[in-house]
Design an enzyme around this catalytic site. Structure first.
Site, PDB file in Angstrom:
ATOM      1  CB  CYS A  55      42.316  67.731  31.057  1.00  0.00           C
ATOM      2  SG  CYS A  55      41.858  68.903  32.355  1.00  0.00           S
ATOM      3  CB  CYS A  58      38.689  67.243  34.730  1.00  0.00           C
ATOM      4  SG  CYS A  58      38.717  68.613  33.576  1.00  0.00           S
ATOM      5  CG  ASP A 459      45.713  24.530  42.266  1.00  0.00           C
ATOM      6  OD1 ASP A 459      46.352  23.721  42.968  1.00  0.00           O
ATOM      7  OD2 ASP A 459      44.490  24.446  42.063  1.00  0.00           O
ATOM      8  CG  ASP A 639      40.505  25.839  41.581  1.00  0.00           C
ATOM      9  OD1 ASP A 639      41.615  25.413  41.977  1.00  0.00           O
ATOM     10  OD2 ASP A 639      39.497  25.126  41.491  1.00  0.00           O
ATOM     11  CG  ASP A 643      44.978  27.142  45.024  1.00  0.00           C
ATOM     12  OD1 ASP A 643      45.985  26.488  45.350  1.00  0.00           O
ATOM     13  OD2 ASP A 643      44.084  26.718  44.271  1.00  0.00           O
TER      14      ASP A 643
END
Length: 740
Positions: A55, A58, A459, A639, A643
């Site tokens: 739960c 916990c 990009d 990437d 960027d």
């Protein structure tokens, strides 16, 4: 066209490539052989199983206790997997953490991240089924005996049936109720009032009042109710377990790719060893059809590798000497000899699984809300139950039997199981679904933030395009100019520079000897050759005119600039991603350092109305910041090094696995395959996940608003309370599974 910033020389670049900043997940991507490998990881990652955790209370107790321990940097509990993942300093031993959890009443065991499997979960399921069977069999027998009592059995006969029922019920409840009693004992021993304390108290109250009636020759005993209560509580817990198991997490799927043994060469002889015994430098033999046991470099052999389970890419990739393979890939056509570069918990597969598990366990605002509500549960439920007992005892003039039954019903019906499941069940289901589509969530809050986006900034080179441009006019360059261009390109990581260098090598070119090579961020690379300044980069920096196509420009001394033109192909799924995001009402932008005509042409092709060309790295970040100030929630997809600032500044960010280390590190989500289409799907799933979480909270609130008053008014027996509590938990779990 600018050449992105890079280390000042090739050696520095190589050092950066092997830095620990690389996302470990990306080693499993199609371009894995070109990606940086993570270096030594400072500190330790410890995994503990928590078989008794069930739960939100916990989660809070375990994480709080672990964070108290010296050397522990962070601790996250995954309730669905019943595991704790601890990031600790070197020297922290699992035994100390296990002892600390034992003191507060939680059983825990160390897990080897290299050998995680579903075995323990299956064992728990079988154990629950066995206890359900015992409770159900005993319940039916006691009900048969109860029929005689209800039919009018009196005095000694009635007492005999009651004692026989007690003889069946007592051992049955002791055995079948063990999951509840054990958890309650550990909670109380640790000074807590966990969820199973009131459940155990309710079962014992029903059993106790029945024994009291039997010993005093009372007309009523409730042994069948006590066993039935235990039976239905166990059924509810088992169904809850099964619905969670169906929402199998991405971390479990990754762990399932682990093979238990590997064939290694020892003094020229093939030996089969457990995968846990593999060390860096071992030579593995992997035959066709076999799964790769550890990360490694191919030394001998040619084949094809299936990476579909890791990256979502359906087409196999060609494999040959020098190529890097990741644990979990499948060797398809030919035998391979592979030198191990990382094994066990250091392999990219298990670092990826660990990353996913941490993301699934991360705190969100909804998780915090559920935990605060669960923390308030323990005192409130016991106060309500005691109040109900006192009130009904007073109203009925001392009918303690009825008062105890109502108090037991209140104890059971107010269980916050549904509230504890509201968030983790959805996050686990969503993360698993996104992983199967090729998206790895690195940050657990990314799913929540992704649901809030209204603007997407892409990009161009390497993101919407493949980042594998091909130079068109190298043959027009003089041999000396080509050598200078090669030398300058060698010092850069920009896709155009890499493509130029590779193409020149293919033509047999050799780089010139340059001095003082340095990167000029946002513009290009320059150096000295034969007493002249040489530059490769933007047109306005290299003294060239802006062209109408993607190009980089070479300037040697006072000579006229030479433009090197490139063509690039669109990344698979780019059109689908842009169209899908636009269909969801998102505003889509295209930003690039490329020239205006090239950017405008791509924007028109993809149906992007808003674009900016010729942008410097800081201008990209400024655009994201400006949109954010306008109240937009921005998703940045990029990437490159140029960027990174924009990725870090966005509300949420995505990078392809082929991106540079810095970009992947700055991003929240990694796209494992080449296809961009899953980005639009991820935005849709994130919104649905947020809706499911809110629905789950609504279910929990409505349930308690109806059930608790009914129990307090005496309109719900303990048995009805058990059914209602189980139904609420199962409803929340099934609602979460609608994401699948």
């Amino acid at each position: 066209m600018t050449v992105s910033p890079a280390p000042s020389n090739a050696n520095d670049y190589e050092a950066e490539r092997v830095s620990a900043s690389a996302c470990p997940a990306c080693l499993a991507a199609p371009s894995a052989e070109q990606l940086a490998k993570s270096g030594d990881i400072k500190g330790a990652r410890i995994m503990l199983s928590l078989p008794t955790a069930h739960c939100a209370v916990c989660i809070t107790d375990v994480e709080r206790e672990l964070m108290k321990q010296p050397g522990v940097k962070s601790a996250r509990v995954n309730l669905t997997l019943k595991r704790a993942s601890i990031d600790a300093e070197t020297g922290v031993e699992p035994a100390g953490l296990i002892a600390a959890l034992d003191k507060i009443g939680y059983e825990s065991h160390e897990l080897d991240p290299g050998m995680l499997s579903a075995t323990e979960a299956d064992k728990r399921g079988r154990d629950l089924l066995m206890r359900i069977g015992v409770a159900g069999f005993a319940m039916m027998n006691i009900m048969l005996l109860s029929v005689a009592v209800w039919s009018g059995a009196q005095d000694a006969t009635r007492d005999l049936f009651h004692w026989v029922s007690a003889a069946i019920a007592i051992p049955t409840i002791i055995f079948s109720g063990q999951p509840f009693f054990a958890n309650a004992y550990y909670s109380l021993r640790g000074g807590r009032l966990g969820m199973d304390v009131p459940i155990s108290l309710a079962i014992l109250l029903a059993l106790g009042i029945s024994l009291f009636e039997t010993m005093h020759s009372g007309a009523h005993a409730y042994f069948e109710a006590a066993t039935m209560l235990t039976f239905f509580l166990l059924v509810g817990r088992y169904l809850d377990y099964r619905t969670r198991a169906v929402a199998r997490s991405a971390a479990e799927e990754l762990a399932a790719l682990e093979v238990p043994r590997a064939t290694v060469l020892r003094e020229g002889v093939e030996v089969v060893v457990p995968v846990g015994e593999l060390v860096v430098g071992d030579l593995m033999r992997v035959r066709p059809g076999g799964r790769i046991p550890a990360d490694g470099e191919v030394i001998e052999g040619h084949s094809e590798s299936d990476r579909s389970l890791l990256t979502g890419e359906s087409l196999p990739v060609q494999v040959g000497p020098g190529m890097v393979l990741s644990a979990g890939e499948v060797n398809l056509t030919g035998p391979l000899l592979i030198r191990v570069t990382a094994a066990g918990k250091d392999s990219s597969l298990h670092r990826m699984a660990d990353l996913v598990a941490m993301a699934e366990s991360a705190k969100t605002k909804y998780t915090s809300l559920a935990e605060r509500a669960a923390r308030a549960y323990a005192p409130i439920v016991h106060i309500l139950s005691f109040t109900a007992f006192c009130a009904w005892a007073w109203v009925t003039g001392g009918d303690f039997r009825l008062a105890i039954n109502i108090a037991a019903a209140v104890l059971i019906i107010t269980c916050p199981c549904a509230l504890g499941l509201a968030v983790p069940a959805v996050v686990t289901a969503a993360s698993g679904k996104l992983f199967r589509k090729g998206l790895l969530i690195k940050d657990g809050t990314a799913l929540e933030r992704l649901a809030e986006i209204d603007t997407v900034v892409f990009d161009k080179t390497g993101t919407l395009t493949m980042g594998a441009p091909r130079p068109q006019n190298l043959s027009e360059l003089a041999p000396e100019a080509l050598s200078v261009a090669m030398a300058l390109a060698e010092g850069s990581s920009h896709p155009l520079a890499r493509a130029l260098h590779q193409a020149a090598l293919g033509q047999g070119g050799t780089p010139a000897a340059l001095d003082d090579i340095r990167e000029v961020p946002g513009y290009g690379v320059e150096g000295h050759w034969q007493g002249q300044i040489v530059r490769l980069g933007r047109a306005n920096w290299s003294g060239a005119d802006e062209g109408t196509s993607t190009a980089t420009h070479l300037k040697i001394g006072d000579a006229a600039s030479v433009s090197i033109r490139f063509v690039d192909s669109l990344r698979p799924g780019a059109e689908e991603a842009v169209a899908g995001l636009a269909a969801q009402g998102k505003s889509v932008w295209l930003v690039s350092g490329d020239v205006e005509p090239a950017v405008a042409d791509l924007a028109q092709r993809l149906g992007i109305a808003q674009y900016r060309a010729g942008t410097l790295p800081m201008e990209k970040a400024q655009l994201v910041a400006d949109l954010t100030r306008e109240g937009r929630r921005v998703l940045m997809v990029g990437d490159g090094l140029n960027d990174t600032a924009a990725l870090a500044g966005a509300h949420v960010s995505v990078s392809p696995a082929s991106a540079l280390d810095a970009a992947r590190t700055a991003s929240d989500i990694v796209l494992l395959g080449q296809d961009l289409a899953p980005i639009a799907e991820a935005a849709r799933i994130a919104k649905h996940a947020r809706r499911r979480i809110k629905q789950n909270f609504g279910i929990s609130i409505i349930y308690n608003a109806i059930a608790v008053p009914l129990a307090l008014m005496g309109l719900a027996t303990p048995l009805m309370a058990a059914l209602a509590m189980s139904a609420s938990s199962i409803t929340v779990s099934l609602n979460s599974l609608r994401l699948r």
